[in-house]
Design a protein around this motif. Structure first.
Motif, short mmCIF file in Angstrom:
data_model
loop_
_atom_site.label_atom_id
_atom_site.label_comp_id
_atom_site.label_asym_id
_atom_site.label_seq_id
_atom_site.Cartn_x
_atom_site.Cartn_y
_atom_site.Cartn_z
N ASP A 1 9.27 -11.47 -17.41
CA ASP A 1 9.36 -11.99 -18.64
C ASP A 1 9.23 -13.27 -18.38
OD1 ASP A 1 11.78 -12.90 -17.66
OD2 ASP A 1 13.02 -11.81 -19.07
N ILE A 2 8.64 -14.14 -19.51
CA ILE A 2 8.43 -15.74 -19.22
C ILE A 2 9.35 -16.26 -20.59
CG2 ILE A 2 6.26 -15.30 -18.09
CD1 ILE A 2 4.77 -15.73 -20.88
N PRO A 3 9.59 -17.61 -20.12
CA PRO A 3 10.27 -18.47 -21.32
C PRO A 3 9.28 -18.80 -22.31
CG PRO A 3 10.04 -19.67 -19.24
CD PRO A 3 9.64 -18.12 -18.90
N LEU A 4 9.76 -18.94 -23.76
CA LEU A 4 8.81 -19.38 -24.81
C LEU A 4 9.66 -20.13 -25.64
CD1 LEU A 4 6.53 -16.34 -25.75
CD2 LEU A 4 5.68 -18.64 -24.28
N GLY A 5 9.29 -21.24 -26.24
CA GLY A 5 9.89 -21.90 -27.19
C GLY A 5 9.20 -22.21 -28.42
N GLY A 6 9.92 -22.71 -29.53
CA GLY A 6 9.21 -23.12 -30.70
C GLY A 6 9.99 -24.05 -31.77
N PHE A 7 9.79 -24.19 -32.70
CA PHE A 7 10.44 -24.94 -33.89
C PHE A 7 10.43 -23.97 -35.12
CE2 PHE A 7 9.01 -28.03 -31.15
CZ PHE A 7 10.09 -28.70 -30.56
N VAL A 8 11.54 -23.83 -35.94
CA VAL A 8 11.63 -23.13 -36.99
C VAL A 8 12.21 -24.33 -38.02
CG1 VAL A 8 11.91 -20.97 -36.31
CG2 VAL A 8 13.84 -22.12 -36.78
N GLY A 9 11.97 -24.12 -39.53
CA GLY A 9 12.40 -25.02 -40.46
C GLY A 9 11.46 -25.90 -41.34
N PRO A 10 11.70 -26.70 -41.93
CA PRO A 10 10.77 -27.20 -42.80
C PRO A 10 9.89 -28.63 -42.01
CG PRO A 10 13.00 -28.28 -43.23
CD PRO A 10 13.20 -27.39 -42.31
N TYR A 11 8.75 -28.42 -42.31
CA TYR A 11 7.70 -29.45 -41.85
C TYR A 11 6.98 -30.02 -43.02
CZ TYR A 11 3.94 -30.90 -38.48
OH TYR A 11 2.86 -31.45 -37.70
N LEU A 12 7.10 -31.42 -43.30
CA LEU A 12 6.99 -31.94 -44.43
C LEU A 12 5.59 -32.86 -44.04
CD1 LEU A 12 7.52 -32.78 -47.38
CD2 LEU A 12 9.03 -34.57 -46.65
N LEU A 13 4.60 -32.82 -44.61
CA LEU A 13 3.39 -33.63 -44.92
C LEU A 13 3.23 -34.54 -46.03
CD1 LEU A 13 0.88 -30.99 -43.31
CD2 LEU A 13 1.79 -33.07 -42.24
N SER A 14 3.27 -35.63 -45.88
CA SER A 14 2.89 -36.76 -46.89
C SER A 14 1.89 -37.67 -46.58
CB SER A 14 4.31 -37.32 -47.45
OG SER A 14 4.71 -38.14 -46.42
N GLY A 15 1.32 -38.08 -47.73
CA GLY A 15 0.18 -39.26 -47.58
C GLY A 15 -0.77 -39.31 -48.89
N PRO A 16 -1.94 -39.83 -48.85
CA PRO A 16 -2.70 -40.05 -49.99
C PRO A 16 -2.88 -38.54 -50.48
CG PRO A 16 -3.53 -41.36 -47.96
CD PRO A 16 -2.38 -40.45 -47.75
#
Length: 318
Positions: A268-283
Motif C-alpha cells: 500500500d502507499i500513503p496518500l493525503g489531502g484536505f477536506v472542508g471549506p475552500y473559499l474563493l473571493s475576488g472581482p
C-alpha cells in the motif's frame, strides 16, 4: 469487427465531431448513475474512509476481467465490437493534447443512504454510458464475489437494491445561472470538499487556486472527449482570473490514509489531502469566469484520483 486498428471508441475520442465552450458542454452533458444499496454487513465501512472506493474499484476490475478480451486484460485495446467493459473503464484512451490524458469515464462514491445503510454510486459519463448495464452487473458480481470494504479479508456483500438512472446535469447550471445577462453577481464562492482534495505541484500537495483551476480545466477537456466534443479552453483568461482571486483555506482539515495494494503493486502507499471549506473571493468578473468550470467540476471532482471519489465538493455562492 471494425477496420479501425484501435477500435471505434478510441477513434471517436481522438476525433470529436464538434468544438464546444464550457457552457455548451454543460448543455449536452450526459451522465448515468448506477446505485447499489447495502443495508447489512456494512457496520465497519466508514463513509469517510477514502480507501473504500479504491477497494470497490479493484473488485469491479477483477469482476470485469472475467468477461473481458485477452487484449484488454493485458492492457491493450480490445478488438471486440463493441469493446469490452474493462477496456472502456480501464483502457488507455490516449491524450487530448500534450500533458492532458483522456480520463477514466467514471467516478465511484460511497455515500450514507438517507434511510440508513450505504449507497455505492458509480457515475458514468458521455459515451461510456452505453456500457451502463454491463458495469452495473459487474458491480453486483464484484460485491457478491467478495470485497474488502473495511481493509480486512474479502467478504461477500448482498445488495438490497440496484438502479441505473440517467442524470440531468442542467439544474446544476440553472441554479447558478443569472436571469439577467450572464453574471452571478457574486464576489465569492465556497467549495465544500466532502472527500479529500489531493491537488499536486510536482510531488507536493498544494491548495493553490491556480493549480486547482488548471486541474479542473484539464479534466473538463478530457471529459469533453467522452461527449464527442473538443473543449475550447481559454487558458490565459483562466490564469488571469486565478491571479486576482483570494483563497481562504484556514478551515481545511488534512486527511491521511493508505491506498491498498492492487495487481500492479503488492504494497500500500500513503496518500493525503484536505477536506472542508475552500473559499474563493475576488472581482465579480473573475468569479463569473470560473463559475461554469466549478459547477461542472461537481460532477467529476477536483485534484488527483477523482475516479476513486476524491475531490468531491459542493459549490455555493456566498
Amino acid at each position: 469487427m471494425t477496420d479501425l486498428p484501435d477500435g471505434l471508441l478510441r477513434y471517436r475520442l481522438q476525433n470529436p465531431r464538434q468544438v464546444v465552450t464550457l457552457e455548451q458542454l454543460m448543455e449536452h452533458w450526459f451522465q448515468v448513475d448506477i446505485r447499489v444499496h447495502l443495508t447489512s454487513g456494512v457496520e465497519a465501512v466508514s463513509n469517510q474512509d477514502p480507501s473504500v472506493a479504491d477497494r470497490l474499484r479493484g473488485a469491479l476490475g477483477r469482476a470485469l476481467m472475467e468477461v473481458a478480451s485477452a487484449e484488454a486484460v493485458s492492457g491493450r485495446p480490445c478488438p471486440w465490437d463493441p469493446a469490452c467493459t474493462l477496456d472502456v473503464l480501464w483502457g488507455d484512451m490516449g491524450t487530448v493534447r500534450r500533458g492532458v490524458q483522456v480520463p477514466k469515464p467514471f467516478v465511484i462514491r460511497v455515500l450514507p443512504a438517507p434511510g440508513g445503510g450505504t449507497d455505492i454510486c458509480l457515475s458514468l459519463f458521455g459515451q461510456a454510458t452505453d456500457w451502463a448495464e454491463a458495469v452495473a452487473d459487474g458491480l453486483i458480481r464484484a460485491l457478491r464475489g467478495g470485497v474488502s470494504l473495511d481493509g480486512g479479508p474479502r467478504r461477500p456483500y448482498d445488495p438490497q437494491a440496484r438502479c441505473v438512472q440517467p442524470v440531468d446535469a442542467g439544474p446544476l447550471w440553472d441554479a447558478l445561472r443569472p436571469v439577467d445577462a450572464g453574471s452571478t453577481g457574486a464576489d465569492a464562492l465556497m467549495l465544500l470538499f466532502e472527500t479529500p482534495l489531493a491537488t499536486r505541484q510536482g510531488e507536493d500537495l498544494t491548495i493553490d487556486c491556480r493549480a486547482l483551476l488548471t486541474g479542473l480545466s484539464r479534466r473538463a477537456e478530457g471529459m469533453a472527449r467522452w461527449h464527442d466534443s473538443h473543449l475550447a479552453v481559454e487558458g490565459q483568461a483562466l490564469a488571469d482570473a486565478a491571479s486576482v482571486l483570494s483563497v481562504q483555506t484556514s478551515h481545511l482539515r488534512p486527511r491521511h490514509w493508505r491506498r491498498p495494494p492492487n495487481r500492479q503493486r503488492t504494497h500500500d502507499i500513503p496518500l493525503g489531502g484536505f477536506v472542508g471549506p475552500y473559499l474563493l473571493s475576488g472581482p465579480v468578473w473573475a468569479i463569473d469566469h470560473i463559475t461554469p468550470l466549478l459547477v461542472l467540476g461537481q460532477a467529476f471532482g477536483a485534484g488527483s484520483h477523482t475516479a476513486l471519489g476524491l475531490g468531491r465538493y459542493r459549490l455555493a455562492p456566498l
